[in-house]
Design a protein around this motif. Structure first.
Motif, PDB file in Angstrom:
ATOM      1  N   UNK A  73       0.521  -8.126  -0.093  1.00 18.71           N
ATOM      2  CA  UNK A  73       0.591  -9.313   0.756  1.00 18.71           C
ATOM      3  C   UNK A  73       2.040  -9.593   1.135  1.00 18.71           C
ATOM      4  N   UNK A  74       2.254  -9.868   2.411  1.00 18.85           N
ATOM      5  CA  UNK A  74       3.558 -10.321   2.913  1.00 18.85           C
ATOM      6  C   UNK A  74       3.376 -11.753   3.375  1.00 18.85           C
ATOM      7  N   UNK A  75       4.227 -12.631   2.891  1.00 20.77           N
ATOM      8  CA  UNK A  75       4.109 -14.030   3.272  1.00 20.77           C
ATOM      9  C   UNK A  75       4.972 -14.336   4.485  1.00 20.77           C
ATOM     10  N   UNK A  76       4.398 -15.066   5.435  1.00 16.02           N
ATOM     11  CA  UNK A  76       5.111 -15.470   6.650  1.00 16.02           C
ATOM     12  C   UNK A  76       6.090 -16.589   6.314  1.00 16.02           C
ATOM     13  N   UNK A  77       7.229 -16.614   6.944  1.00 17.87           N
ATOM     14  CA  UNK A  77       7.722 -15.598   7.870  1.00 17.87           C
ATOM     15  C   UNK A  77       8.275 -14.403   7.108  1.00 17.87           C
ATOM     16  N   UNK A  78       8.079 -13.214   7.637  1.00 16.18           N
ATOM     17  CA  UNK A  78       8.613 -12.005   7.019  1.00 16.18           C
ATOM     18  C   UNK A  78       9.499 -11.295   8.036  1.00 16.18           C
ATOM     19  N   UNK A  79      10.349 -10.436   7.538  1.00 11.58           N
ATOM     20  CA  UNK A  79      11.278  -9.703   8.390  1.00 11.58           C
ATOM     21  C   UNK A  79      10.593  -8.431   8.889  1.00 11.58           C
ATOM     22  N   UNK A  80      10.597  -8.212  10.179  1.00 12.59           N
ATOM     23  CA  UNK A  80       9.947  -7.030  10.742  1.00 12.59           C
ATOM     24  C   UNK A  80      10.558  -5.739  10.200  1.00 12.59           C
ATOM     25  N   UNK A  81      11.859  -5.731   9.958  1.00  9.97           N
ATOM     26  CA  UNK A  81      12.508  -4.531   9.420  1.00  9.97           C
ATOM     27  C   UNK A  81      11.990  -4.222   8.020  1.00  9.97           C
ATOM     28  N   UNK A  82      11.778  -5.260   7.202  1.00  6.92           N
ATOM     29  CA  UNK A  82      11.210  -5.052   5.865  1.00  6.92           C
ATOM     30  C   UNK A  82       9.804  -4.462   5.979  1.00  6.92           C
ATOM     31  N   UNK A  83       8.998  -5.023   6.875  1.00  7.66           N
ATOM     32  CA  UNK A  83       7.641  -4.518   7.077  1.00  7.66           C
ATOM     33  C   UNK A  83       7.679  -3.067   7.552  1.00  7.66           C
ATOM     34  N   UNK A  84       8.555  -2.752   8.480  1.00  8.40           N
ATOM     35  CA  UNK A  84       8.637  -1.386   8.995  1.00  8.40           C
ATOM     36  C   UNK A  84       9.019  -0.415   7.887  1.00  8.40           C
ATOM     37  N   UNK A  85       9.890  -0.832   6.983  1.00 13.58           N
ATOM     38  CA  UNK A  85      10.237   0.008   5.838  1.00 13.58           C
ATOM     39  C   UNK A  85       9.033   0.260   4.941  1.00 13.58           C
ATOM     40  N   UNK A  86       8.226  -0.757   4.734  1.00 13.95           N
ATOM     41  CA  UNK A  86       7.003  -0.621   3.933  1.00 13.95           C
ATOM     42  C   UNK A  86       6.006   0.316   4.624  1.00 13.95           C
ATOM     43  N   UNK A  87       5.900   0.188   5.940  1.00 14.02           N
ATOM     44  CA  UNK A  87       5.001   1.037   6.717  1.00 14.02           C
ATOM     45  C   UNK A  87       5.448   2.499   6.619  1.00 14.02           C
ATOM     46  N   UNK A  88       6.741   2.739   6.833  1.00  9.24           N
ATOM     47  CA  UNK A  88       7.266   4.108   6.780  1.00  9.24           C
ATOM     48  C   UNK A  88       7.021   4.727   5.410  1.00  9.24           C
ATOM     49  N   UNK A  89       7.267   3.964   4.344  1.00  8.08           N
ATOM     50  CA  UNK A  89       7.055   4.474   2.985  1.00  8.08           C
ATOM     51  C   UNK A  89       5.576   4.759   2.736  1.00  8.08           C
ATOM     52  N   UNK A  90       4.705   3.870   3.193  1.00 10.67           N
ATOM     53  CA  UNK A  90       3.261   4.045   2.979  1.00 10.67           C
ATOM     54  C   UNK A  90       2.743   5.273   3.725  1.00 10.67           C
ATOM     55  N   UNK A  91       3.193   5.474   4.952  1.00 11.37           N
ATOM     56  CA  UNK A  91       2.734   6.637   5.720  1.00 11.37           C
ATOM     57  C   UNK A  91       3.280   7.929   5.130  1.00 11.37           C
ATOM     58  N   UNK A  92       4.505   7.894   4.654  1.00 12.03           N
ATOM     59  CA  UNK A  92       5.093   9.082   4.015  1.00 12.03           C
ATOM     60  C   UNK A  92       4.303   9.433   2.758  1.00 12.03           C
ATOM     61  N   UNK A  93       3.988   8.426   1.951  1.00 17.18           N
ATOM     62  CA  UNK A  93       3.224   8.642   0.720  1.00 17.18           C
ATOM     63  C   UNK A  93       1.826   9.164   1.047  1.00 17.18           C
ATOM     64  N   UNK A  94       1.205   8.604   2.058  1.00 16.13           N
ATOM     65  CA  UNK A  94      -0.147   9.024   2.469  1.00 16.13           C
ATOM     66  C   UNK A  94      -0.156  10.492   2.893  1.00 16.13           C
ATOM     67  N   UNK A  95       0.857  10.914   3.619  1.00 10.83           N
ATOM     68  CA  UNK A  95       0.912  12.292   4.110  1.00 10.83           C
ATOM     69  C   UNK A  95       1.288  13.282   3.017  1.00 10.83           C
ATOM     70  N   UNK A  96       1.927  12.784   1.974  1.00 11.39           N
ATOM     71  CA  UNK A  96       2.311  13.659   0.851  1.00 11.39           C
ATOM     72  C   UNK A  96       1.110  13.984  -0.049  1.00 11.39           C
TER      73      UNK A  96
END
Length: 121
Positions: free
Chosen positions: A97-120
């Protein structure tokens, strides 16, 4: 598949958040689909191969507890991030869970890490 980093579904009933987050993620080279509620999100999920979902918790149409139950039951193969300005603490959320307001850059970092982990895997 294109050279994009991955396909993300953004589900958010507030237009300003949905559209600015979409634009931010597009600039970061993701394929981005959007929906303003759970029903629209289900349509996107049926029509497209989605790798990751960023969704608001509270939405007027198919949001809240039933949306969380749907995601847990039918989207267990996808990484899901829940965003919320308010959550009922007694309801267990099986996603990060990310609580509003959140930083888009933080979210993008979480997205990048999650997709990298998923592909690994």
């Amino acid at each position: 598949m294109s050279e994009k980093k991955g396909t993300i579904l953004v589900v958010e009933d507030e237009d300003a958040i949905r559209l600015t987050l979409r634009d931010y993620l597009l600039k970061k080279d993701y394929n981005v689909l959007v929906a303003s509620d759970g029903v629209g999100a289900i349509k996107q999920l049926l029509d497209h191969e989605v790798e990751l979902i960023v969704t608001d918790y509270r939405m007027d149409i198919l949001g809240g507890d039933y949306w969380i139950k749907f995601l847990k039951e039918f989207c267990s193969d996808k990484k899901v991030f829940i965003t919320s300005g308010f959550l009922r603490p007694e309801f267990p959320i099986p996603f990060e869970v990310l609580y509003k307001p959140f930083d888009y850059a933080d979210l993008e970092g979480m997205i990048a890490a999650a997709l990298k982990e998923r592909r690994a895997q």
